[in-house]
Design an enzyme around this catalytic site. Structure first.
Site, short mmCIF file in Angstrom:
data_model
loop_
_atom_site.label_atom_id
_atom_site.label_comp_id
_atom_site.label_asym_id
_atom_site.label_seq_id
_atom_site.Cartn_x
_atom_site.Cartn_y
_atom_site.Cartn_z
CG HIS A 249 -2.07 -1.00 1.08
ND1 HIS A 249 -2.55 -1.48 -0.12
CD2 HIS A 249 -2.80 -1.62 2.06
CE1 HIS A 249 -3.53 -2.33 0.11
NE2 HIS A 249 -3.70 -2.44 1.42
CG HIS B 69 -7.77 -0.20 2.47
ND1 HIS B 69 -8.40 -0.90 3.48
CD2 HIS B 69 -6.77 -1.00 2.03
CE1 HIS B 69 -7.79 -2.07 3.64
NE2 HIS B 69 -6.81 -2.16 2.77
CD GLU C 179 -8.33 -3.20 -0.36
OE1 GLU C 179 -7.19 -2.80 -0.68
OE2 GLU C 179 -8.53 -4.17 0.40
#
Length: 353
Positions: free
Chosen positions: A108, A182, A317
């Protein structure tokens, strides 16, 4: 009721900069709260079949827990969403090494990814829609990524109970880009999400190894616990004795969406919580969606009067595939100068009577 957007103080970062919380309300009373820190969606208040409102997303009451290492509750993710094996990839013949923050891998965008930066925020009000434009310049070398990336994200709350998220980015050097949102959802507003009915329009998914990195295979969902082409309760098969469920400690996998054409917006997933009647539909232009069933929540985090225990939230996501720079068969995620990264996803909230 008229659409509105208001703002309030949300706390201070360790360096003294102030964060702001923006409250978006549409004519139906749907409320979405977003901070300019991390572009974080902190709250979503939606009605059940009787009109009773509940906050259906996981998060915290104030800024401080978000500044610490949290599980990306509600955050914008970048420069590269999901995992990159070993934190490295080869780009135009050059090896690029990123910091690792998920065991041996990069996750991420790194420890100081876009979920932990202060974005420049511009609220807007247009007809029956209200929204927030967020702008961030990610400098060359930030978290190891090559090139300066100029990113714009627009959140728009419509009168039709749609939360539209638009991503746009340009670069001055070739760089991998995979931006996503997210949010953790719990359409009941409390408890776990195992009784939520999930449908994903995907004939295949990308299997992972024991460290959650894709093997490169596109595996059919047919005959597995990953077949959500028809609605199934999230908890119905999550305990099955399947290797992929063991690797992910549940669902933590990218689903390969059935798409009629590139950049086509289509329904990717639908979730129905039968007790409240609340429904969430995800439409996206992205080729994949990561479904995560909250496997690493353990009750140690609390916020907004709730304790976030195992599987108390789920994530959908929309994104390109994990580890794509290292997987030649996966869709391209390298953005080059003169190109534009542009993608739109839409979350639609409704009730089933």
């Amino acid at each position: 009721m008229q659409a509105s957007i208001t703002q309030s103080a949300f706390g201070h970062l360790p360096d003294g900069r102030a964060a702001t919380l923006f409250t978006l309300t549409n004519p139906n009373g749907l409320v979405v709260k977003i901070s300019d820190f991390g572009g974080i969606i902190t709250e979503i208040h939606a009605p059940d079949r009787h009109g009773a409102m509940a906050d259906i997303t996981l998060g915290f009451d104030n800024l401080a827990p978000y500044v610490k290492e949290s599980p990306y509750f509600g955050a914008l993710i970048g420069r590269y969403g999901n995992r990159l094996r070993g934190g490295r990839f080869t780009l135009d013949g050059q090896l690029v090494q990123l910091p690792t923050n998920d065991g041996a891998h990069h996750l991420h965008g790194g420890e100081l990814g876009y979920h932990r930066v202060l974005w420049r925020a511009i609220p807007f009000h247009q007809g029956d829609s209200v929204g927030l434009t967020l702008i961030y310049r990610s400098p060359d070398g930030e978290q190891g990524y090559p090139g300066t990336l100029d990113v714009t994200v627009v959140y728009e709350l419509s009168a039709g109970n749609d939360l539209i998220v638009t991503f746009d980015a340009v670069t001055d050097k070739p760089t991998p880009v995979n931006l996503t949102q997210h949010a953790y959802f719990n359409l009941a507003g409390q408890g776990d999400i195992l009784g939520h009915l999930l449908q994903i329009d995907a004939d295949a998914f990308t299997p992972i190894d024991s460290t959650l990195i894709p093997t490169g295979e596109l595996a059919p969902v047919a005959g597995t616990a990953f077949d959500f082409r028809k609605p199934h309760a999230i908890g119905e098969r999550i305990g099955n004795d399947e290797e992929q469920l063991r690797h992910g400690s549940g669902y933590d996998h990218n689903f390969v969406l059935d798409k009629p054409a590139p950049r086509a917006m289509r329904l990717a997933a639908r979730v129905h919580e039968p007790v409240s009647g609340r429904v969430l539909e995800l439409f996206t232009e992205e080729p994949g969606v990561q479904f995560y069933s909250g496997n690493f929540l353990d009750g140690s985090l609390t916020g907004k009067g709730r304790s976030y225990g195992l599987r108390s939230g789920f994530c959908l996501e929309p994104q390109h595939f994990p580890d794509s720079p290292n997987q030649s068969a996966f869709p391209n995620t390298i953005l080059r100068p003169g190109e534009e990264y542009a993608t739109v996803s839409r979350y639609t909230f409704s009730v089933e009577k």
